[in-house]
Design a protein around this motif. Structure first.
Motif, PDB file in Angstrom:
ATOM      1  N   GLU A 213     134.640   2.444  32.792  1.00 15.61           N
ATOM      2  CA  GLU A 213     134.725   1.467  33.908  1.00 15.61           C
ATOM      3  C   GLU A 213     134.378   2.481  35.189  1.00 15.61           C
ATOM      4  O   GLU A 213     133.695   1.870  35.888  1.00 15.61           O
ATOM      5  CB  GLU A 213     135.999   0.765  34.018  1.00 15.61           C
ATOM      6  CG  GLU A 213     136.338  -0.029  32.755  1.00 15.61           C
ATOM      7  CD  GLU A 213     137.501  -0.794  32.628  1.00 15.61           C
ATOM      8  OE1 GLU A 213     137.541  -2.045  32.556  1.00 15.61           O
ATOM      9  OE2 GLU A 213     138.573  -0.132  33.213  1.00 15.61           O
ATOM     10  N   ILE A 214     135.032   3.497  35.421  1.00 17.82           N
ATOM     11  CA  ILE A 214     134.702   4.546  36.423  1.00 17.82           C
ATOM     12  C   ILE A 214     133.318   4.659  36.584  1.00 17.82           C
ATOM     13  O   ILE A 214     132.736   4.506  37.477  1.00 17.82           O
ATOM     14  CB  ILE A 214     135.580   5.703  36.271  1.00 17.82           C
ATOM     15  CG1 ILE A 214     137.026   5.382  36.417  1.00 17.82           C
ATOM     16  CG2 ILE A 214     135.188   6.728  37.340  1.00 17.82           C
ATOM     17  CD1 ILE A 214     138.264   6.602  36.197  1.00 17.82           C
ATOM     18  N   SER A 215     132.637   5.096  35.464  1.00 21.56           N
ATOM     19  CA  SER A 215     131.147   5.194  35.534  1.00 21.56           C
ATOM     20  C   SER A 215     130.319   4.032  35.870  1.00 21.56           C
ATOM     21  O   SER A 215     129.396   4.360  36.892  1.00 21.56           O
ATOM     22  CB  SER A 215     130.646   5.801  34.323  1.00 21.56           C
ATOM     23  OG  SER A 215     130.550   4.600  33.396  1.00 21.56           O
ATOM     24  N   GLN A 216     130.752   3.022  35.648  1.00 20.72           N
ATOM     25  CA  GLN A 216     130.426   1.633  36.110  1.00 20.72           C
ATOM     26  C   GLN A 216     130.501   1.427  37.758  1.00 20.72           C
ATOM     27  O   GLN A 216     129.662   0.935  38.131  1.00 20.72           O
ATOM     28  CB  GLN A 216     130.611   0.699  35.230  1.00 20.72           C
ATOM     29  CG  GLN A 216     130.018   0.452  33.830  1.00 20.72           C
ATOM     30  CD  GLN A 216     130.886  -0.324  32.629  1.00 20.72           C
ATOM     31  OE1 GLN A 216     131.961  -0.929  33.232  1.00 20.72           O
ATOM     32  NE2 GLN A 216     130.208  -0.539  31.724  1.00 20.72           N
ATOM     33  N   MET A 217     131.745   1.798  38.144  1.00 22.51           N
ATOM     34  CA  MET A 217     131.904   1.461  39.537  1.00 22.51           C
ATOM     35  C   MET A 217     131.232   2.541  40.199  1.00 22.51           C
ATOM     36  O   MET A 217     130.803   2.300  41.521  1.00 22.51           O
ATOM     37  CB  MET A 217     133.529   1.677  39.778  1.00 22.51           C
ATOM     38  CG  MET A 217     134.365   0.410  38.978  1.00 22.51           C
ATOM     39  SD  MET A 217     136.086   1.155  39.248  1.00 22.51           S
ATOM     40  CE  MET A 217     136.678  -0.396  38.329  1.00 22.51           C
ATOM     41  N   ARG A 218     130.938   3.782  39.930  1.00 24.25           N
ATOM     42  CA  ARG A 218     130.347   4.876  40.480  1.00 24.25           C
ATOM     43  C   ARG A 218     128.671   4.221  40.757  1.00 24.25           C
ATOM     44  O   ARG A 218     128.156   4.672  41.632  1.00 24.25           O
ATOM     45  CB  ARG A 218     130.403   5.922  39.932  1.00 24.25           C
ATOM     46  CG  ARG A 218     131.922   7.006  40.118  1.00 24.25           C
ATOM     47  CD  ARG A 218     131.712   8.128  39.336  1.00 24.25           C
ATOM     48  NE  ARG A 218     133.027   8.835  39.572  1.00 24.25           N
ATOM     49  CZ  ARG A 218     133.511  10.033  38.828  1.00 24.25           C
ATOM     50  NH1 ARG A 218     132.626  10.318  37.892  1.00 24.25           N
ATOM     51  NH2 ARG A 218     134.526  10.423  39.273  1.00 24.25           N
ATOM     52  N   HIS A 219     128.560   3.707  39.612  1.00 21.61           N
ATOM     53  CA  HIS A 219     126.803   3.448  39.943  1.00 21.61           C
ATOM     54  C   HIS A 219     126.406   2.681  40.989  1.00 21.61           C
ATOM     55  O   HIS A 219     125.305   3.050  41.586  1.00 21.61           O
ATOM     56  CB  HIS A 219     126.394   2.606  38.561  1.00 21.61           C
ATOM     57  CG  HIS A 219     124.938   2.325  38.325  1.00 21.61           C
ATOM     58  ND1 HIS A 219     124.393   1.071  38.798  1.00 21.61           N
ATOM     59  CD2 HIS A 219     123.873   3.193  38.051  1.00 21.61           C
ATOM     60  CE1 HIS A 219     123.141   0.978  38.560  1.00 21.61           C
ATOM     61  NE2 HIS A 219     122.758   2.343  38.327  1.00 21.61           N
TER      62      HIS A 219
END
Length: 229
Positions: A213-219
């Protein structure tokens, strides 16, 4: 109006159309988080993307999309599942991707596979009482076509994996043969995910790795990117 009466012997053709990569839902524009891993150098080749894909299948696809499809087939109201998906898809881009692709699938379905269940879901979306998520749009259409739940589930999961792999072939980049090797391995992971989803409970819904989820938010704040999510 097209004939929507689909016999058990002929639903396979409709299912192939629904899961064809050429179906214009916009899936080609979404990475669902893996582009962040590319930017960080963690996904850089066939092997590392295979690791990411296996994790994505066993986590987000299993505990979110797969459970939504299973519960809809079991009779949980579509409006209830729609609200749950909206609440548990925390990364804004992934939530918007699910809604964009779902809304588009509802439009396509209304034209080529109309049904009372699809009309009901569309009316909920049009009136603002539902968002219109991709796995639910798919499940509503598949159920109206008499696609058995197990086949609907594995077909949806593998179609999602195919779209992500095609996008990885372009983004990393990978060769076409590498993409096919990845899909062959992913087929086993999809079968395992479908089996696991059949034993989960409502309390498991949305149990996704925080790292994903964090990687998706960073995108959405990534300096350069090919995909919307």
């Amino acid at each position: 109006m097209p004939n929507t009466r689909t016999s058990p012997e002929s639903y396979q053709l409709a299912l192939q159309q629904l899961t064809d990569s050429a179906l214009p839902t916009g899936a080609f524009a979404h990475s669902l988080g893996f582009e962040t891993y590319i930017e960080r150098g963690l996904v850089r080749d066939e092997a590392s993307f295979g690791v990411w894909l296996a994790a994505f299948i066993s986590q987000q696809l299993t505990y979110s999309d797969a459970l939504a499809i299973r519960f809809l087939y079991e009779g949980v109201p579509v409006a209830e599942l729609d609200a749950l998906l909206t609440a548990q898809l925390l990364p804004r881009q992934v939530r918007e991707a699910s809604i964009k692709m779902g809304t588009r699938l509802l439009e396509i379905g209304a034209e080529i596979f109309p049904s009372p269940g699809l009309a009901e879901y569309q009316e909920l979306v049009t009136s603002g009482r539902a968002a219109g998520h991709q796995p639910l749009a798919f499940a509503v259409i598949a159920r109206s076509l008499a696609v058995p739940p197990g086949e609907a589930l594995t077909a949806y999961l593998f179609a999602t994996v195919t779209s992500l792999t095609q996008n990885a072939v372009r983004a990393i980049p990978l060769g076409q043969n590498a993409g096919q090797r990845l899909l062959r391995k992913a087929a086993d992971d999809v079968a395992a995910a479908a089996e696991r989803a059949g034993h989960l409970t409502p309390d498991d819904f949305g149990a996704v790795s925080p790292g994903l989820e964090i990687s998706q938010m960073r995108h959405e704040r990534q300096r350069a990117r090919m995909f919307m999510s």
